[in-house]
Design a protein around this motif. Structure first.
Motif, PDB file in Angstrom:
ATOM      1  N   GLY A  62       0.771  -1.240   0.049  1.00  0.00           N
ATOM      2  CA  GLY A  62       0.011  -0.040   0.019  1.00  0.00           C
ATOM      3  C   GLY A  62       0.703   1.312   0.117  1.00  0.00           C
ATOM      4  O   GLY A  62       0.276   2.258  -0.350  1.00  0.00           O
ATOM      5  N   GLY A  96       0.276   2.050  -7.305  1.00  0.00           N
ATOM      6  CA  GLY A  96      -0.700   3.037  -8.189  1.00  0.00           C
ATOM      7  C   GLY A  96      -0.118   4.433  -8.619  1.00  0.00           C
ATOM      8  O   GLY A  96       1.124   4.322  -8.522  1.00  0.00           O
ATOM      9  N   LEU A 148      -3.387   4.187  -1.493  1.00  0.00           N
ATOM     10  CA  LEU A 148      -4.069   2.884  -1.514  1.00  0.00           C
ATOM     11  C   LEU A 148      -4.224   2.436  -0.341  1.00  0.00           C
ATOM     12  O   LEU A 148      -3.366   2.107   0.893  1.00  0.00           O
ATOM     13  CB  LEU A 148      -3.036   1.947  -2.491  1.00  0.00           C
ATOM     14  CG  LEU A 148      -3.545   0.634  -2.302  1.00  0.00           C
ATOM     15  CD1 LEU A 148      -4.752   0.432  -3.218  1.00  0.00           C
ATOM     16  CD2 LEU A 148      -2.508  -0.203  -3.046  1.00  0.00           C
ATOM     17  N   GLY A 183      -8.438  -3.560  -3.010  1.00  0.00           N
ATOM     18  CA  GLY A 183      -7.846  -2.449  -2.541  1.00  0.00           C
ATOM     19  C   GLY A 183      -8.625  -1.457  -2.861  1.00  0.00           C
ATOM     20  O   GLY A 183      -9.179  -1.327  -3.926  1.00  0.00           O
ATOM     21  N   GLN A 197      -8.238   2.820  -4.316  1.00  0.00           N
ATOM     22  CA  GLN A 197      -7.296   3.911  -4.383  1.00  0.00           C
ATOM     23  C   GLN A 197      -8.020   5.184  -4.311  1.00  0.00           C
ATOM     24  O   GLN A 197      -9.017   5.301  -4.881  1.00  0.00           O
ATOM     25  CB  GLN A 197      -6.612   3.735  -5.939  1.00  0.00           C
ATOM     26  CG  GLN A 197      -5.588   2.765  -6.001  1.00  0.00           C
ATOM     27  CD  GLN A 197      -5.027   2.520  -7.530  1.00  0.00           C
ATOM     28  OE1 GLN A 197      -5.342   2.927  -8.433  1.00  0.00           O
ATOM     29  NE2 GLN A 197      -3.723   2.036  -7.393  1.00  0.00           N
TER      30      GLN A 197
END
Length: 165
Positions: A30, A34, A40, A55, A57
């Motif tokens: 995380g 992204g 995230l 997850g 975003q």
């Protein structure tokens, strides 16, 4: 997968075990995955064949939230990960991409990591799974943008790895 897929290669100044770890451990994933500037939130991450990552975003201003999932097909630590990636709702149900109704529902990704004198060469191959003609065309037309997005993601990964050593 046909030749229209995406093929990205990048070398990271980090040992292969560490690179694999940050791809498969929710405590790390995380922090770098992204688009640049997006955060995230990892709701679920079970890295094993048949396991799922789920997850959300969020855009930098927090206005835009997109859920996504990976369903892992193959996990060979520390050299290979294969997963099917989709947009989803918060329950993990596959949904159409918010930005294009013809975007393929499923993208198959194959990640390989090769050790090279203490560095790691990452190869990511991706392309639509069971795509219609329209979906394949949408993917092909957006490939350069997707590749550019991954460049930003890999930049974040490189910075994150540097801070982990």
């Amino acid at each position: 997968m046909n030749s229209q897929g995406l093929l990205l290669k990048r070398e990271f100044d980090a040992p292969r075990e560490l690179v694999f770890e940050v791809w498969t451990n929710p405590a790390h994933f995380g922090n770098w995955w992204g688009p640049k500037g997006f955060s995230l939130e990892v709701a679920k991450m079970d890295v094993r064949p048949g396991g799922m990552f789920l997850g959300c975003q969020k855009s930098p201003d927090g206005q835009q939230a997109m859920w996504g999932k990976f369903v892992y097909q193959e996990v060979q630590a520390p050299e290979k990960l294969v997963w099917v990636q989709s947009f989803s709702d918060e329950e993990g149900n596959t949904v159409r991409a918010p930005f294009n109704p013809n975007w393929p529902l499923e993208i198959l990704n194959i990640l390989t990591l090769e050790e090279n004198e203490g560095k790691t060469v990452l190869t990511l191959q991706g392309g639509p799974l069971n795509a219609s003609k329209e979906e394949q065309e949408a993917f092909d037309s957006m490939s350069p943008m997707v590749a550019q997005g991954f460049e930003g993601t890999f930049e974040q990964l490189a910075n994150y790895l540097a801070g982990q050593q």
